[in-house]
Design an enzyme around this catalytic site. Structure first.
Site, mmCIF file in Angstrom:
data_model
loop_
_atom_site.group_PDB
_atom_site.id
_atom_site.type_symbol
_atom_site.label_atom_id
_atom_site.label_comp_id
_atom_site.label_asym_id
_atom_site.label_seq_id
_atom_site.Cartn_x
_atom_site.Cartn_y
_atom_site.Cartn_z
ATOM 1 N N PHE A 420 0.864 -1.329 0.026
ATOM 2 C CA PHE A 420 0.093 -0.073 -0.038
ATOM 3 C C PHE A 420 0.855 1.181 -0.175
ATOM 4 O O PHE A 420 1.912 1.301 0.674
ATOM 5 C CB PHE A 420 -0.888 0.046 1.276
ATOM 6 C CG PHE A 420 -1.961 -1.076 1.534
ATOM 7 C CD1 PHE A 420 -3.049 -1.073 0.911
ATOM 8 C CD2 PHE A 420 -1.528 -2.512 2.038
ATOM 9 C CE1 PHE A 420 -3.937 -1.972 0.911
ATOM 10 C CE2 PHE A 420 -2.359 -3.341 2.221
ATOM 11 C CZ PHE A 420 -3.616 -3.177 1.716
ATOM 12 N N ASP A 421 0.523 2.251 -0.692
ATOM 13 C CA ASP A 421 0.884 3.620 -0.456
ATOM 14 C C ASP A 421 0.067 4.034 0.658
ATOM 15 O O ASP A 421 -0.935 3.640 1.034
ATOM 16 C CB ASP A 421 0.586 4.417 -1.750
ATOM 17 C CG ASP A 421 1.194 6.013 -1.660
ATOM 18 O OD1 ASP A 421 2.418 6.161 -0.839
ATOM 19 O OD2 ASP A 421 0.669 6.685 -2.327
#
Length: 567
Positions: A420-421
């Site tokens: 995930f960012d």
């Protein structure tokens, strides 16, 4: 008359008498010479004192069809003809009775020697029949000669009585009766075994007990046909068993209940590579596209960008069922697409070919499937259509646009890896707003001032919560190091400026992240190549395009200020 005339007359009479006697004696000698033995038997059978004459029929000098002029006795031989019947009619007209004697019908008798065994008949073979009453002369017309009666005594007695009572009807029907009697001669009543009704059998049973050659041939053909059909069925089911044995996880487990399951909806274009159909749809239209899919329904589709991600979700389910057989908190995959139902056969064949446990389908026939996401209780939606992804996000459903990697990359089969960012993915775009409106110094000051204030949630916060909940089930079984789920936080932010607030926010949410990577503006591509995640979520297109070039499967999340600026 003179004496000379009288003498001459007496001489003529004597000569005539002598001639008649000589002729009769000569005929008798000829008859005795040709069939003397038979003549003797005939005299004994009729009357020894009676003389016999041969019937001059067909020029046979030794013919045995004879008449007794004195008593009307008829001897029937092998050459009885119409002339014999004429003689019988003449005898009836004279009021004489007729007695019939049948001789053997051997044609060789008249041609063999009198001393041959064939001519030595036994007296029993020549039997005299009872005399028939002679009808009056007026009742026997000459134009309808009767057929001589047969040799059976019973039939002859019946005919005698009938002719005595009604001579005319007897004369007319005599020919028919004699023919019927002739056909029925040498036939005797036989005693046939009678089968009780309780032992009667059907025709099929009788054929089964006593089959004919045709029945045996038919049975052999049926047996051969049945053996061929059995061989065909055995080969067919063997191929089916082989097919199912080659499919991994062929025993399909029971689906989890929707209220407990983590439903992940995947479009057909994200799960499989359907570029061939897409080209036909764009160039030739919808009808040609559907026709193409129908003709290629048995052609297996190649994997798409979401394929390895779905396989990893299924592996997590299998591990959870090993630890918790009655577990309902599992991933449930739904194939959600706007394709027409005609494409469904090809999709089903492809799903079964790869052993994917996808039982729920939604084929909307050209309409947007977003309206069905909530009906399927969807938690997360993946598609290649960015417009549908934005619609799903507006409906409050976590969604992302899938992009396949340009290069082939090997993926871990025993562990689901999700990267995930941070901003605008797991968290809100609050930090992005400050960075865009103010300089970086103002951004660092803001993060330090509000480090104890948790960030607002982003669009994929719920999906991270689902992954964390499943991880804790493995931790409870002391499976932390062998957990099939691993999460990554990969952000361009600096740990010194915003790292503290990010980690405290996760702790405040009750979530754990396995690996947190703060890059401080460095590119993410080398890190992603090392991790090789099944999917990487980011809100910026240039990050997703850069990771895609290195072979990483990326998913763009159209959310936040960056998406507004791009639009």
């Amino acid at each position: 008359m003179s004496q000379t005339s009288l003498k001459q007359k007496k001489k003529n009479e004597t000569t005539t008498r002598y001639s008649k006697d000589s002729l009769e004696a000569e005929k008798r000698r000829d008859s005795e010479k040709s069939g003397g033995h038979l003549s003797t038997q005939m005299r004994r059978a009729v009357n020894p004192n009676h003389s016999l004459r041969c019937c001059p029929t067909r020029g046979h000098s030794s013919c045995r069809c004879c008449l007794c002029a004195a008593e009307g006795t008829v001897l029937l031989g092998p050459c009885r003809t119409v002339r014999v019947y004429i003689h019988m009619c003449l005898l009836w007209q004279q009021g004489q009775q007729i007695t019939m004697i049948r001789l053997p019908t051997s044609s060789a008798t008249s041609q063999t020697s009198p001393t041959s065994p064939s001519q030595q008949e036994s007296p029993g073979e020549l039997s005299a029949k009872p005399s028939l009453p002679s009808p009056p002369a007026s009742s026997m017309p000459f134009s309808h000669p009767p057929t001589p009666p047969d040799h059976q005594s019973q039939a002859g007695s019946w005919r005698s009585t009938k002719m005595h009572d009604n001579p005319e009807s007897g004369a007319h029907g005599m020919g028919r009766e004699i023919r019927e009697s002739r056909d029925a001669r040498d036939t005797h009543p036989r005693d046939y075994p009678r089968t009780p009704p309780t032992e009667w059998k059907s025709f099929a049973q009788c054929r089964a007990l006593n089959p004919s050659q045709m029945d045996r041939d038919s049975v052999s053909d049926q047996t051969q046909r049945r053996e061929e059909e059995d061989d065909y069925d055995e080969a067919y089911w063997a191929s089916v068993r082989t097919l199912y044995e080659n499919i991994p996880d062929c025993s399909r487990p029971r689906l989890p209940k929707l209220k407990h399951a983590i439903t992940v909806a995947v479009s057909s274009w994200a799960l499989f590579n359907m570029a061939d159909g897409s080209k036909i749809y764009e160039e030739e239209g919808l009808e040609k596209y559907m026709e193409y899919q129908l003709h290629n329904e048995n052609v297996i589709l190649t994997p798409g960008p979401a394929f390895h991600f779905v396989k990893a979700l299924q592996h997590v389910n299998a591990r959870l069922r090993d630890l918790y057989p009655d577990e309902q908190d599992l991933f449930d995959i739904v194939l959600m697409t706007n394709n027409h139902a005609q494409v469904g056969v090809r999709l089903i064949n492809s799903v079964n070919h790869y052993g994917l446990l996808i039982d729920r389908f939604c084929l909307t026939g050209g309409k947007s499937p977003i309206g069905y996401l909530k009906a399927y209780l969807t938690n997360f939606y993946l598609s290649e259509d960015s417009e549908k992804v934005q619609e799903a996000i507006q409906e409050g459903i976590a969604s992302a646009t899938m992009f396949d990697g340009v290069k082939d990359m090997a993926y871990c089969d025993t562990q689901l890896r999700v990267a995930f960012d941070g901003d605008a993915v797991l968290f809100s775009d609050e930090s992005e707003h400050i960075a865009k409106e103010h300089e970086l110094d103002k951004f660092f000051q803001h993060e330090t001032l509000f480090e104890n204030k948790p960030l607002a949630q982003g669009p994929l916060k719920g999906f991270l919560e689902d992954l964390g909940r499943l991880q804790k089930k493995f931790y409870a079984k002391d499976e932390r190091l062998l957990c099939p789920i691993r999460t990554y936080l990969i952000t361009a932010s600096s740990a010194a400026s915003s790292g503290t607030r990010v980690l405290k926010t996760l702790h405040n949410w009750g979530l754990e992240i396995d690996e947190a990577l703060f890059l401080a503006g460095a590119p993410k591509d080398p890190i992603l190549v090392k991790i090789r995640p099944h999917i990487f979520f980011d809100d910026r297109m240039f990050n997703t395009e850069g990771a895609q070039k290195f072979g990483t499967i990326t998913a763009h999340v159209p959310y936040g200020i960056n998406e507004k600026m791009n639009n």
